[in-house]
Scaffold this motif. Structure first.
Motif, short mmCIF file in Angstrom:
data_model
loop_
_atom_site.label_atom_id
_atom_site.label_comp_id
_atom_site.label_asym_id
_atom_site.label_seq_id
_atom_site.Cartn_x
_atom_site.Cartn_y
_atom_site.Cartn_z
N GLN A 1 -13.35 1.21 -37.02
CA GLN A 1 -12.59 0.43 -36.04
C GLN A 1 -13.48 -0.08 -34.91
N HIS B 1 -15.13 -3.12 -35.79
CA HIS B 1 -14.19 -4.17 -36.24
C HIS B 1 -14.28 -4.40 -37.75
N ASN C 1 -12.44 -3.70 -41.28
CA ASN C 1 -11.17 -3.35 -41.88
C ASN C 1 -11.39 -2.45 -43.09
#
Length: 176
Positions: free
Chosen positions: A29, A32, A34
């Motif tokens: 996270q 960034h 996924n």
């Protein structure tokens, strides 16, 4: 080392501790990234869990993340592999109204042709299960969606490496 994004299967062997999943997902996270798929299960060694995570990223960043994951106290060892280096599957289940099984002959052909199987039938609904590559499951979903899917669920990826994993020796020494 590749600077192009690609899918990686990350295998993380861990002690089974509360909160570890949150800390590992936070590593992705913060960058960034996924998580495409996540599965947790017992490993081949008693008392050791295995996380299987699929992410789409560059190898440069993958190596950095593996280093961060390995620093977690409960993590025994983390590895990453490309799709070419693994044998992998997903499973899914579909639920439909029972009358479709008898009124729509094509649905039986789709089930048979896709190597899916019926796992339960009752007066209200029937459920089919399919294991395979993501693309196979996506294709089956597309073919069956015209019949009105009542419920659908898909598992995270499960994978084993094509080459021998040297982790077993490490894990056995952890257990002793």
């Amino acid at each position: 080392m590749s600077t192009e994004k690609q899918l990686y299967t990350v295998s993380i062997y861990t002690e089974n501790n509360i909160g570890l999943l949150n800390r590992i997902s936070a590593i992705f996270q913060r960058r960034h990234i996924n998580i495409e798929s996540l599965n947790t299960s017992p490993s081949e060694i008693e008392g050791v869990s295995r996380f299987t995570i699929v992410v789409n990223m560059t190898e440069v960043n993958m190596k950095k993340i593996i280093g961060q994951i390995d620093k977690q106290v409960e993590v025994i060892k983390a590895f990453y592999h490309t799709d070419d280096e693994t044998i992998y599957q997903q499973s899914c289940m579909f639920k439909f109204r029972s009358n479709l099984l008898f009124e729509e002959r094509n649905i039986q052909n789709i089930i048979k042709d896709s190597n899916a199987r019926i796992v339960t039938v009752n007066k209200e609904f029937f459920v089919i299960e399919k294991s395979g590559k993501k693309e196979e499951i996506d294709q089956l979903y597309d073919e069956l969606s015209v019949f009105g899917i009542m419920q659908f669920t898909r598992s995270g990826r499960i994978a084993v490496t094509k080459d021998e994993m040297k982790i077993t020796t490490l894990l056995e020494s952890f257990n002793n």
